[in-house]
Design an enzyme around this catalytic site. Structure first.
Site, PDB file in Angstrom:
ATOM      1  N   CYS A  43      -1.113   0.790   1.862  1.00  0.00           N
ATOM      2  CA  CYS A  43      -0.561  -0.516   2.304  1.00  0.00           C
ATOM      3  C   CYS A  43       0.784  -0.527   2.291  1.00  0.00           C
ATOM      4  O   CYS A  43       1.529   0.257   1.517  1.00  0.00           O
ATOM      5  CB  CYS A  43      -0.951  -1.842   1.311  1.00  0.00           C
ATOM      6  SG  CYS A  43      -2.765  -1.780   1.151  1.00  0.00           S
ATOM      7  N   ARG A  68       1.009   3.621   6.359  1.00  0.00           N
ATOM      8  CA  ARG A  68       0.566   3.338   5.063  1.00  0.00           C
ATOM      9  C   ARG A  68      -0.924   2.845   5.099  1.00  0.00           C
ATOM     10  O   ARG A  68      -1.643   2.685   3.996  1.00  0.00           O
ATOM     11  CB  ARG A  68       1.657   2.617   4.279  1.00  0.00           C
ATOM     12  CG  ARG A  68       2.874   3.125   4.189  1.00  0.00           C
ATOM     13  CD  ARG A  68       3.834   2.079   3.726  1.00  0.00           C
ATOM     14  NE  ARG A  68       3.483   2.002   2.101  1.00  0.00           N
ATOM     15  CZ  ARG A  68       4.018   2.872   1.370  1.00  0.00           C
ATOM     16  NH1 ARG A  68       5.029   3.637   1.637  1.00  0.00           N
ATOM     17  NH2 ARG A  68       3.647   2.945   0.122  1.00  0.00           N
ATOM     18  N   TRP A 119      -4.548  -0.761   3.792  1.00  0.00           N
ATOM     19  CA  TRP A 119      -5.597   0.140   3.860  1.00  0.00           C
ATOM     20  C   TRP A 119      -6.718  -0.432   2.784  1.00  0.00           C
ATOM     21  O   TRP A 119      -6.389  -0.611   1.725  1.00  0.00           O
ATOM     22  CB  TRP A 119      -5.059   1.475   3.361  1.00  0.00           C
ATOM     23  CG  TRP A 119      -5.920   2.580   3.359  1.00  0.00           C
ATOM     24  CD1 TRP A 119      -6.115   3.565   4.436  1.00  0.00           C
ATOM     25  CD2 TRP A 119      -7.034   3.098   2.392  1.00  0.00           C
ATOM     26  NE1 TRP A 119      -7.180   4.346   4.464  1.00  0.00           N
ATOM     27  CE2 TRP A 119      -7.609   4.154   2.905  1.00  0.00           C
ATOM     28  CE3 TRP A 119      -7.136   2.749   0.913  1.00  0.00           C
ATOM     29  CZ2 TRP A 119      -8.489   4.744   2.421  1.00  0.00           C
ATOM     30  CZ3 TRP A 119      -8.275   3.385   0.578  1.00  0.00           C
ATOM     31  CH2 TRP A 119      -8.862   4.508   1.133  1.00  0.00           C
ATOM     32  N   LYS A 544      -7.258  19.737   9.425  1.00  0.00           N
ATOM     33  CA  LYS A 544      -6.576  19.134  10.332  1.00  0.00           C
ATOM     34  C   LYS A 544      -7.507  18.571  11.742  1.00  0.00           C
ATOM     35  O   LYS A 544      -7.438  17.476  12.117  1.00  0.00           O
ATOM     36  CB  LYS A 544      -5.374  19.809  11.196  1.00  0.00           C
ATOM     37  CG  LYS A 544      -4.294  20.377  10.263  1.00  0.00           C
ATOM     38  CD  LYS A 544      -3.214  19.335   9.945  1.00  0.00           C
ATOM     39  CE  LYS A 544      -3.660  18.536   8.772  1.00  0.00           C
ATOM     40  NZ  LYS A 544      -3.325  18.611   7.609  1.00  0.00           N
ATOM     41  N   LYS A 666      -1.770   7.425   4.389  1.00  0.00           N
ATOM     42  CA  LYS A 666      -0.652   8.462   4.133  1.00  0.00           C
ATOM     43  C   LYS A 666      -1.040   9.343   2.800  1.00  0.00           C
ATOM     44  O   LYS A 666      -1.175  10.295   2.638  1.00  0.00           O
ATOM     45  CB  LYS A 666       0.493   8.068   4.476  1.00  0.00           C
ATOM     46  CG  LYS A 666       1.668   9.348   4.275  1.00  0.00           C
ATOM     47  CD  LYS A 666       1.431  10.280   5.428  1.00  0.00           C
ATOM     48  CE  LYS A 666       2.119  11.545   5.270  1.00  0.00           C
ATOM     49  NZ  LYS A 666       1.834  12.653   5.722  1.00  0.00           N
TER      50      LYS A 666
END
Ligand code: M6R
Length: 671
Positions: A43, A68, A119, A544, A666
């Site tokens: 967030c 975020r 988030w 990834k 993140k």
């Protein structure tokens, strides 16, 4: 240093003759000026009190914080005449902006306000759960980053008092509780002395925060207080920006760096009141707290895309400078010097075991650190997922060094592992990219990776910087324990210093990976194989691809193939193989060559990452991605590069946003 395992040997990096210049990182300038960006945590929050239209400032700040979390976004603006306007929308910020564009702009005029990009934790990513949340009268608004762990009894208490909750979130409870305290009312089982907080927003926030459990940055506005914002912080980031006639607050300085570089970071359990003329910080009991302003030294360009379509692509290219900056200044008078070393040489000498704890990509860098640490120091080194560490019974004592690796420095699993290690009296050293974050704060020592802000959710430049940093730790331990002579340490360091050029050369060669991405984009699954240091690289390549391209990607130690995974091989399945050097690791090279033949015979389509000049591999690779030849322990720094590019380009070919992969943020501050 005699064995082929990990020996850096003579410099065999083959790079172009051009002299590359990397933007330098002024370590000395950074430290006294305090924390640079506080990255990490889910967030993003922005608050503003000033003279400009708050909505513009807030939306601009949210754009910089969207990394975020991007499940929803919302804003609240006070019009200065007792009216609070709130708008929120599920999905990325652009959905909110589109919605705002359809509304009467006059309703959002005002120079005090706040915004949030979410988030989701408690309550799905819907409009109704988007922040800001308000009290029943629509007079008070709150945005929140973190988790209020005792939300269930608090919500029950509010419902028992007849309050109807409009969302499924933990946050909404804080809105009602503060509004009640502000009105002087006492909830059913509420805090004693609630009436003493009547009409005092800061006192109301303090009283409620004393009751909250968990982690939070909470920011409140009230329609009765048009030029005021009150915020509180516990285990979540909050930074103030001090402008001329305007004050900002945010989860990360990136939100306001365009307006001011003068900042203040709030400490644990502190409450701040901001007006356009300044700020006042207290503890949760209202006692004033002195805080030290710092100046942000990195510039805005570091948090912008610089001509790239995505932050991630820019960050992949920044790896040479990130590694160079991470190494810079760490060898003085032929001695390795770490950053904030609150461990003495005697402490390091006494270490008899190393544990590495980390998550995700940081865990993969930890797996690599094990090879270097054990080889250079002869200390046993265990690497453990931070989320598992404290739930078994790891054997730790004063002589154990726990190395906690975390880009954000705020990952809850890693933080809890650090706390567990400290309880068991182990020494903790943090490797972190975020100055002043919680993990370094709670550790005995810290070594910073100076990769600069990493905005793309997928870690790239911080991965390679973590490898460089953890190798520095290995050398520092070898030096303290005397398992290496000073000139050997200096030589290893010199080898590390050649890596920015080698990584730059690897970047020059990623054209083949880009082309291949188009071909692989339609695959259902991809397997990755590696051995020795190539195995963590394979794990990282698979991670990834999973997180960016949403493809089933799995990595195996190639030696395990015959114990089961070979059953997965079918006609046309792409298998990425990270080859060791035919010179540095001849035995393993031969074994992997056999593995390639085994899987090719069963229909696999091989993508081989091999060192330049490895002609033996050419006949067996369907696709060859060459990387510069470097000493064995350093090979991950170059072989990670084509894998990062491959994942990013496959994701783009499939039409995905590589900076904001679905369901991720993140860093992760919930366990
Ligand atoms: O901030 P941290 O390094 O502690 O984060 C750990 C992981 O959450 C992180 O590496 C994650 O796996 C990345 N999305 C990987 O690209």
């Amino acid at each position: 240093m005699g064995s082929e395992l990990g020996s850096f040997g003579p410099a065999i990096v083959r790079v172009r003759a051009t002299i590359r210049r990397y933007p330098t990182f002024d370590r000395a300038a950074l430290r006294p000026s305090g924390p640079p960006p506080t990255l990490g945590l889910m967030c993003g929050i922005v608050g503003y009190v000033g003279r400009r239209p708050a909505l513009e400032v807030i939306l601009e700040g949210l754009r910089r914080l969207e990394y975020r979390g991007y499940d929803s976004a919302g804003v609240a603006v006070l019009d200065g005449h007792g009216k609070l306007a709130v708008e929120r929308k599920a999905g990325q910020l652009r959905n909110l902006e589109a919605q705002l564009a359809r509304l009467d702009a006059r309703s959002f005029e005002g120079s005090t306000g706040m915004g949030h990009t979410r988030w989701a934790t408690h309550g799905g990513p819907t409009d109704r759960n988007a922040h800001p949340h308000t009290d029943s009268a629509g007079m008070l608004a709150v945005v929140h980053n973190g988790i209020i762990e005792n939300f269930a009894p608090l919500r029950a208490e509010l419902e028992a008092s007849g309050i109807e909750l409009a969302s499924d979130t933990d946050t909404e409870a804080a809105a009602h509780l503060v509004a009640l305290a502000y009105s002087g009312a006492r909830p059913a089982t509420g805090a004693a002395g609630a009436s003493a907080t009547a009409g005092d927003l800061a006192a109301s926030v303090r009283a409620v925060c004393r009751r909250l459990q968990g982690a939070f940055t909470l920011v409140f506005t009230h329609a009765d207080q048009p030029d005021l914002i009150v915020a509180a912080r516990r285990s979540s980031p909050l930074v103030l920006g001090l402008g001329d006639g305007e004050t900002f607050l945010a989860s990360d300085v990136a939100a306001f760096i365009e307006h001011t570089r003068d900042a203040v970071e709030l400490g644990q359990d502190q409450v701040v009141t901001i007006t356009r003329d300044g700020y006042q910080v207290t503890d949760l009991d209202g006692e004033p707290v002195a805080v030290t302003p710092f100046r942000v030294t990195w510039d805005l360009a570091a948090a912008e895309k610089g001509g790239h379509d995505y932050f991630m692509l820019k960050e992949i290219e920044e790896q040479p400078s990130a590694i160079a900056n991470t190494l810079r200044g760490h060898l003085t008078d032929r001695r390795i010097v770490l950053d904030e070393q609150r461990l003495t040489d005697t402490d390091l000498r006494d270490v008899d075991k190393v544990f590495v704890v980390a998550c995700g990509t940081a865990y993969h860098s930890g797996l690599l650190a094990k090879y270097a640490i054990e080889h250079w120091t002869r200390l046993p080194c265990e690497v453990e997922l931070a989320s598992e560490f404290r739930y078994r019974d790891p054997v730790l004592d004063r002589q154990t060094l726990v190395m906690a690796i975390s880009q954000s420095g705020e990952t809850m699993d890693t933080l809890e592992a650090v706390r567990h290690a400290k309880q068991q009296k182990a020494r903790v050293l943090a490797v972190c990219n975020t100055n002043g974050a919680q993990i370094p704060r709670e550790s005995d020592a810290v070594l910073y990776t100076h990769a600069g802000p990493e905005i793309g959710v997928a870690a790239t430049k911080t991965f390679t910087s973590q490898i460089a940093a953890t190798y520095l730790v290995g050398l520092a331990l070898a030096q303290a324990r005397g398992t290496k002579y000073p000139d050997e340490v200096a030589r290893e360091f010199a080898e590390l210093e050649t890596m920015p050029d080698a990584v730059a050369a690897a970047l020059d060669g990623v054209g083949a990976a880009r082309e291949l991405a188009r071909e692989l984009a339609s695959s259902r699954a991809v397997l990755f194989l590696g051995r020795h240091v190539g195995y963590p690289v394979a794990l990282e390549g698979a991670l990834k691809l999973k997180e960016l391209a949403y493809m089933h990607a799995e990595a195996f130690a190639a030696g395990e193939l015959k114990h089961g995974p070979i059953a997965l091989i079918e006609e046309g399945l792409p298998v990425v193989v990270v080859m060791p050097s035919p010179k540095g690791r001849a035995v393993l090279h031969a074994k992997l060559l056999s593995n390639i033949q085994e899987i090719t015979a069963r229909g696999a389509r091989t993508v081989v990452i091999a060192e330049e000049g490895d002609e033996t591999i050419r006949p067996f690779a369907h696709h060859l991605l060459e990387v510069p030849a470097v000493p064995t322990l350093l090979q991950p720094l170059v072989s990670a590069v084509p894998l990062q590019v491959l994942a990013a380009e496959i994701a783009r070919a499939r039409g995905y946003d590589v900076d904001k992969p679905r369901n991720l943020a993140k860093s992760v501050t919930v366990e």
